[in-house]
Design a protein around this motif. Structure first.
Motif, PDB file in Angstrom:
ATOM      1  N   GLN A 178       0.881  -0.567   0.169  1.00  0.00           N
ATOM      2  CA  GLN A 178      -0.135  -0.161   0.094  1.00  0.00           C
ATOM      3  C   GLN A 178       0.864   1.190   0.009  1.00  0.00           C
ATOM      4  O   GLN A 178       0.632   2.415  -0.403  1.00  0.00           O
ATOM      5  N   SER A 226       2.367   1.707  -3.090  1.00  0.00           N
ATOM      6  CA  SER A 226       1.037   2.456  -4.450  1.00  0.00           C
ATOM      7  C   SER A 226       1.043   4.250  -4.066  1.00  0.00           C
ATOM      8  O   SER A 226       0.657   4.760  -4.958  1.00  0.00           O
ATOM      9  N   THR A 227       0.534   3.984  -2.190  1.00  0.00           N
ATOM     10  CA  THR A 227       0.497   5.604  -1.699  1.00  0.00           C
ATOM     11  C   THR A 227       1.824   6.671  -2.295  1.00  0.00           C
ATOM     12  O   THR A 227       1.296   7.656  -3.362  1.00  0.00           O
ATOM     13  N   GLU A 228       3.146   6.333  -2.582  1.00  0.00           N
ATOM     14  CA  GLU A 228       4.054   6.902  -3.379  1.00  0.00           C
ATOM     15  C   GLU A 228       3.878   6.581  -4.673  1.00  0.00           C
ATOM     16  O   GLU A 228       3.942   8.357  -4.818  1.00  0.00           O
ATOM     17  N   SER A 229       3.574   5.977  -4.768  1.00  0.00           N
ATOM     18  CA  SER A 229       3.651   6.163  -6.576  1.00  0.00           C
ATOM     19  C   SER A 229       1.981   7.462  -7.250  1.00  0.00           C
ATOM     20  O   SER A 229       2.447   7.934  -8.459  1.00  0.00           O
ATOM     21  N   THR A 230       1.356   7.406  -5.833  1.00  0.00           N
ATOM     22  CA  THR A 230      -0.123   7.968  -6.508  1.00  0.00           C
ATOM     23  C   THR A 230      -0.037   9.675  -5.789  1.00  0.00           C
ATOM     24  O   THR A 230      -1.026  10.112  -6.605  1.00  0.00           O
ATOM     25  N   SER A 231       1.264   9.704  -5.178  1.00  0.00           N
ATOM     26  CA  SER A 231       0.741  11.227  -4.282  1.00  0.00           C
ATOM     27  C   SER A 231       1.563  12.328  -5.315  1.00  0.00           C
ATOM     28  O   SER A 231       2.309  11.059  -6.085  1.00  0.00           O
ATOM     29  N   PRO A 232       1.359  13.034  -4.750  1.00  0.00           N
ATOM     30  CA  PRO A 232       1.176  14.167  -5.874  1.00  0.00           C
ATOM     31  C   PRO A 232       3.185  14.126  -6.506  1.00  0.00           C
ATOM     32  O   PRO A 232       3.607  14.171  -5.722  1.00  0.00           O
ATOM     33  N   SER A 233       2.791  14.343  -7.669  1.00  0.00           N
ATOM     34  CA  SER A 233       3.844  14.404  -8.213  1.00  0.00           C
ATOM     35  C   SER A 233       4.527  15.734  -8.576  1.00  0.00           C
ATOM     36  O   SER A 233       5.161  16.247  -9.395  1.00  0.00           O
ATOM     37  N   LEU A 234       3.053  16.299  -8.229  1.00  0.00           N
ATOM     38  CA  LEU A 234       3.677  17.888  -8.924  1.00  0.00           C
ATOM     39  C   LEU A 234       3.564  18.397 -10.447  1.00  0.00           C
ATOM     40  O   LEU A 234       2.430  19.002 -10.315  1.00  0.00           O
ATOM     41  N   ARG A 254       9.146  18.333  -3.195  1.00  0.00           N
ATOM     42  CA  ARG A 254       9.227  17.937  -2.045  1.00  0.00           C
ATOM     43  C   ARG A 254       9.869  18.611  -0.994  1.00  0.00           C
ATOM     44  O   ARG A 254       9.792  19.086  -0.065  1.00  0.00           O
ATOM     45  N   LEU A 280       9.572  21.999  -0.414  1.00  0.00           N
ATOM     46  CA  LEU A 280       8.254  22.150   0.162  1.00  0.00           C
ATOM     47  C   LEU A 280       8.596  22.099   1.751  1.00  0.00           C
ATOM     48  O   LEU A 280       7.776  23.159   2.718  1.00  0.00           O
ATOM     49  N   ARG A 281       8.935  20.940   1.761  1.00  0.00           N
ATOM     50  CA  ARG A 281       9.855  20.684   3.512  1.00  0.00           C
ATOM     51  C   ARG A 281       9.749  22.023   4.116  1.00  0.00           C
ATOM     52  O   ARG A 281       9.752  22.511   5.915  1.00  0.00           O
ATOM     53  N   GLY A 328       8.133  24.856   4.797  1.00  0.00           N
ATOM     54  CA  GLY A 328       6.562  24.817   6.318  1.00  0.00           C
ATOM     55  C   GLY A 328       7.422  24.771   6.365  1.00  0.00           C
ATOM     56  O   GLY A 328       7.151  25.958   8.132  1.00  0.00           O
ATOM     57  N   GLN A 359      -1.991  11.709  -8.436  1.00  0.00           N
ATOM     58  CA  GLN A 359      -2.133  13.436  -7.946  1.00  0.00           C
ATOM     59  C   GLN A 359      -1.606  14.832  -8.298  1.00  0.00           C
ATOM     60  O   GLN A 359      -0.355  14.615  -8.232  1.00  0.00           O
ATOM     61  N   VAL A 361      -0.865  18.734  -8.537  1.00  0.00           N
ATOM     62  CA  VAL A 361      -1.988  20.243  -7.532  1.00  0.00           C
ATOM     63  C   VAL A 361      -2.516  20.597  -7.101  1.00  0.00           C
ATOM     64  O   VAL A 361      -3.288  20.549  -5.846  1.00  0.00           O
ATOM     65  N   LEU A 388       2.711  21.577   3.793  1.00  0.00           N
ATOM     66  CA  LEU A 388       4.592  21.416   3.452  1.00  0.00           C
ATOM     67  C   LEU A 388       5.250  20.626   3.389  1.00  0.00           C
ATOM     68  O   LEU A 388       6.485  19.845   3.227  1.00  0.00           O
ATOM     69  N   GLY A 447       5.937  17.074   2.065  1.00  0.00           N
ATOM     70  CA  GLY A 447       6.429  17.926   0.994  1.00  0.00           C
ATOM     71  C   GLY A 447       5.459  17.988  -0.369  1.00  0.00           C
ATOM     72  O   GLY A 447       5.719  17.457  -1.572  1.00  0.00           O
TER      73      GLY A 447
END
Lengths: 740, 189
Positions: free
Chosen positions: A5, A8-16, A28, A31-32, A35, B92, B94, B180, B183
């Motif tokens: 999972q 899977s999550t990493e692959s579908t998480s934002p590539s921006l 990333r 952004l970190r 933040g 996903q 932006v 943020l 990331g």
């Protein structure tokens, strides 16, 4: 989450942008970092600016942070809008009103009254249902001198100067008159008189020069229903024209003390004496316990009607009552005798007397209606004729007042003895000044300053908004003299104090000798020299100061209140004494007494569309005495004391963001400690008068103060309350009793 | 009713056919939104709440945050589920992150608005009663009393509005900062 999972999550998480993994990781990371930077900036901001701010306001605690935010939210939710008063164009030309002593009623006239004063049952008021608890003869004192004071509706002018109507940016603006006519922006106007409810129809009211050993009886008669001049009563002051007079802080029996709950359960059985009623307030002029060390030197009298004290005081119900001590000539107004304090006494055949070079200075701030500010508060329906909420152009230039409990009430025009920015021609010698703050909420810090260029209007200096308060400044002002403090609330100090400046909280009295012969550096003054009594405490709301010498001083804020012009040399037999009146001792075991102390915490609450002010979590209940919080002995005693007893009480400021001048009726107290620090031997620099006796506890933000006081002579109900009068009128008061 | 996943583009649990819940994100964002939102609830109460309910705000904040946490978690879960369905199987972007963030902020703010409204009703009832009690001692009776009660009601209504707005802004800021710090990722499945 399983590894599958996660993958899977990493692959579908934002590539921006769907870019390559390396680019995505870089973004990333960026952004970190962003933040993290935001968080760090927020924390740095809180540490750098937030912590000092919260600390100054007494909010540096977990609960305090919430209180700070709640206060800020309250500002958005409570509509409390003040007008900008017209600019007084010619300040420091009206002479200071130096009051003369009120003359007593001749004894023959008193005996001819249909209801003469006396010790009998029913002789204390027009309802014939009260009796003086102690007539002077009981204490071996002579019969009282009788004064007569009527409560009258009259006009009062704060200035004879022309004025320029301005808005809150200082720009010329429109104005109006009583007929509803509109005047163009820039048109210079004359102020209409304001309507006052005054003792004998003046503001400030009469001054009674009293003496220890000579009781005084004042017949206060309510004639507020009469309005012979047809004045507009506006929308503040007691709506049914009651009054209740408190001689602050005389050692007085409950029936003569103006206690609001006493008035409800006895006497008028109303919130005060209604029109055409009278009451004889008997002032024994006898120190607590018959102890000379308990003698005081400056009282004032003011209205104390429940819920309307602030409005009535603001509407003029203020009188002055210096009290002298003729014993051994100690302080009898004659600088050739006793302590030789400044004063040249002139006795009158009727037993009254005046004292030259001994001048009371009553400070009062007001706000004048601009005709475009909405009048609206909880009491609107009690003034149906006003038709609020609405604006009142017909009241342009008259005093503006609303019961604004969230901000308190501060005015933008400063007056002394009822005149805005007056001038006093002084002889070149020493004077005694008796300062009184009879403002609703404002605290002053006063300094004596000289200025080469003189006062400039705040508008001309580029200020706007709240910075216009006070109207004038002396940008080049420099301290030129010191005050020599000789007395505080509780009378003469043990020894004089040299002061560069001093704070004057609501209802407090401070007495000083000012030597107009020489400057701070010892150089002599010359005829024509000018000195300004200057306020250096900025206080833009009634909560607490924005800046003062003790907290965040603002060197630009120097508002002249009173101009002294030095005149000719005259004889001066006065001296600055080395020692004066010793203070009564504090028992050495006060710490053990404090274990069973009564604790009262003042705090902010909210009820029904207005901020309410609480003590120990409850509002003023006129039918019950207050109850202490749990003390170190585990007790929660009622606020009752046996007659003749002494006790330790603790007054806590339970909420930040406000300061409270907390007043205990009937006897003076000594401060034992502030925030746990013993001040019985050495007062803190912030509160040097703690070495003297006081009747108001100056509670800084978040402060806890232990006081020691007696409960002597009389029995019955009294009150203790905050003397920020909007706090008092919004229930920050509790009843306490002396029991036989 | 189960909608065929293919028609919505939502990935489902192969065994049950149900949409997979983004628990990690829910457990991360839920507490942040809870404590952030309840801060405003308690602060608003300090500004306009009934006297007896406005003491010890820090303790109230901790306690009420703990009590309401499940409701906020549910709101976050619902919002993320909706966002996940809308996003479908695509990677996903932006825009998806912003949308998911906005929906979570709106959902949690809606919970806060309800909490604020309930508080307002409770406070108003207490204050109206208190005003009646006070009027028995004071001069504010009749029209004055009615005006006071009306004023209290209006104030509470304004407070709900202001509190809701403040919560929305702070939720966007807080949740945005969390995203943020992660990331820019806001997994919705």
């Amino acid at each position: 989450m399983t590894l599958e999972q996660r993958a899977s999550t990493e692959s579908t998480s934002p590539s921006l942008s769907g870019s390559a993994a390396s680019g995505s990781v870089a973004r990333r990371t960026l952004l970190r970092v962003g933040g993290g930077g935001l968080l760090a900036a927020a924390l740095t901001g809180v540490r750098g600016a937030g912590v000092p701010y919260l600390s100054d306001k007494g909010w540096l605690s977990a609960d305090g942070a919430f209180a700070a935010v709640s206060t800020a939210l309250g500002d958005k939710l409570y509509t409390e809008v003040f007008p900008t008063s017209p600019l007084i164009l010619d300040p420091f030309h009206d002479e200071l009103n130096v009051p003369s002593a009120l003359r007593p009623v001749p004894p023959k006239q008193v005996t001819s009254w249909p209801d003469p004063p006396g010790p009998g049952i029913g002789q204390q008021n027009s309802l014939r249902n009260e009796q003086h608890q102690i007539w002077p003869s009981t204490l071996g004192l002579p019969d009282p001198i009788v004064y007569e004071i009527d409560l009258l509706v009259r006009p009062h002018s704060f200035t004879t100067s022309k004025v320029l109507p301005i808005d809150d940016h200082g720009r010329p603006t429109v104005s109006f008159d009583a007929s509803g006519n509109r005047y163009a922006a820039g048109e210079v106007r004359t102020l209409p008189p304001s309507t006052i409810y005054g003792f004998n129809g003046t503001f400030p009211g009469p001054m009674i020069n009293a003496e220890y050993g000579r009781p005084a009886l004042v017949r206060f008669r309510n004639r507020l229903d009469e309005n012979p001049l047809g004045l507009d009563r506006q929308d503040f002051g007691s709506p049914v024209w009651q009054f209740l007079t408190h001689l602050h802080n005389a050692h007085t029996a409950p029936e003569s003390d103006g206690n609001p709950h006493y008035s409800i359960i006895a006497g008028p059985r109303e919130h005060g004496y209604l029109p055409q009623m009278w009451v004889d307030n008997l002032y024994l002029n006898h120190p607590a316990g018959g102890d000379d060390r308990e003698k005081q030197s400056f009282f004032w009298f003011h209205d104390h009607t429940m819920d309307f004290t602030g409005a009535d005081v603001y509407k003029g119900m203020v009188g002055l009552y210096p009290i002298y001590d003729p014993k051994n000539g100690t302080d009898m107004g004659d600088e050739r005798q006793g302590l030789r304090l400044p004063g040249v006494r002139e006795d009158h055949p009727d037993g009254s007397f005046d004292v030259k070079y001994d001048i009371p200075l009553a400070l009062y701030d007001c706000s004048l209606d601009d005709g475009v500010t909405m009048h609206h508060d909880m009491h609107d329906s009690q003034f149906p004729d006003a038709g609020n909420p609405r604006t009142h152009p017909e009241w342009w230039g008259m005093t503006f007042h609303k019961h604004f409990p969230n901000h308190g009430f501060v005015g933008d025009i400063f007056t002394v003895n009822g005149t805005a920015y007056p001038v006093l021609q002084v002889d070149r010698r020493k004077y005694r000044f008796r300062f009184l703050d009879c403002s609703v909420s404002r605290i002053y810090e006063l300094k004596l300053m000289s200025s080469t260029n003189g006062p400039k209007s705040a508008v001309s200096l580029g200020y706007d908004g709240d910075e216009l308060q006070g109207q004038y400044r002396i940008p080049d002002g420099q301290q030129c003299m010191q005050f020599t403090q000789i007395a505080s609330d509780g009378g003469l100090l043990p020894f004089p104090l040299k002061r560069d400046s001093f704070e004057l909280w609501p209802a407090k009295r401070r007495e000083f000798i000012v030597d107009f012969t020489k400057y701070l550096d010892g150089s002599p003054t010359t005829k024509g020299d000018v000195i300004y009594l200057t306020n250096i405490m900025k206080m833009t709301t009634g909560r607490m100061w924005d800046s003062s010498s003790r907290f965040s001083p603002d060197p630009e804020y120097q508002v002249p209140l009173l101009k002294f012009v030095i005149g000719d040399d005259v004889p001066d037999d006065s001296e600055i004494p080395v020692t004066m009146r010793p203070v009564p001792p504090i028992p050495s075991d006060w710490r053990s007494l404090a274990e069973d102390r009564k604790i009262f915490e003042v705090e902010r609450g909210s009820a029904g569309g207005e901020i309410e002010w609480l003590i120990n979590g409850v509002q003023f209940d006129p039918e019950h005495v207050g109850r202490s919080l749990r003390n170190p002995n585990g007790n929660t005693p009622l606020a009752e004391q046996k007659r003749g007893s002494f006790a330790v009480w603790e007054i806590r400021n339970g909420g930040g963001g406000w300061v409270h001048p907390f007043h205990l009726h009937m006897e003076e107290h000594r401060v034992l400690s502030r925030n746990g620090k013993d001040v019985t031997q050495h007062a803190l620099p912030s509160h040097p008068e703690d070495r003297s006796r006081e009747d108001l506890v100056a509670l800084d933000p978040g402060e806890s103060v232990l006081v020691y006081r007696g409960f002597r002579t009389f029995v019955g109900p009294y009150v203790a309350h905050c003397h920020n009068l909007l706090h008092e009128d919004h229930a920050m008061m509790f009843g306490w009793s002396i029991i036989p | 009713m189960t909608t065929p996943s293919s028609t919505r583009g939502v990935r489902t649990d192969g065994r049950s056919g149900r949409t997979r819940a983004p628990w990690a994100t829910v457990l991360l964002l839920g507490p942040v939104a809870t404590f952030g939102s309840e801060f405003w609830v308690v602060a608003i109460r300090g500004a306009v709440g009934a006297i007896q309910r406005a003491q010890g705000p820090f303790g109230d904040w901790l306690r009420e945050s703990a009590l309401t946490l499940p409701v906020y978690l549910t709101a976050v879960l619902a919002a993320l589920t909706w966002a996940g369905r809308r996003q479908g199987a695509r990677q996903q972007r932006v825009r998806d992150v912003a949308l998911a963030l906005g929906v979570v902020a709106l959902a949690t703010t809606a919970v806060t608005a309800v909490v604020l409204a309930v508080n307002a009703v409770v406070d108003y009832r207490l204050q109206a009663t208190l005003l009646v009690t006070m009027s028995s001692h004071g001069t504010c009776t009749g029209g004055c009393l009615a005006a006071g009660q009306r004023s209290a009601a209006l104030l509470q209504a304004r407070a709900v509005g202001l509190g809701t707005l403040a919560t929305l802004v702070s939720n966007l800021a807080l949740l945005g900062t969390v995203v943020l710090l992660r990331g820019g990722r806001l997994p919705v499945r």
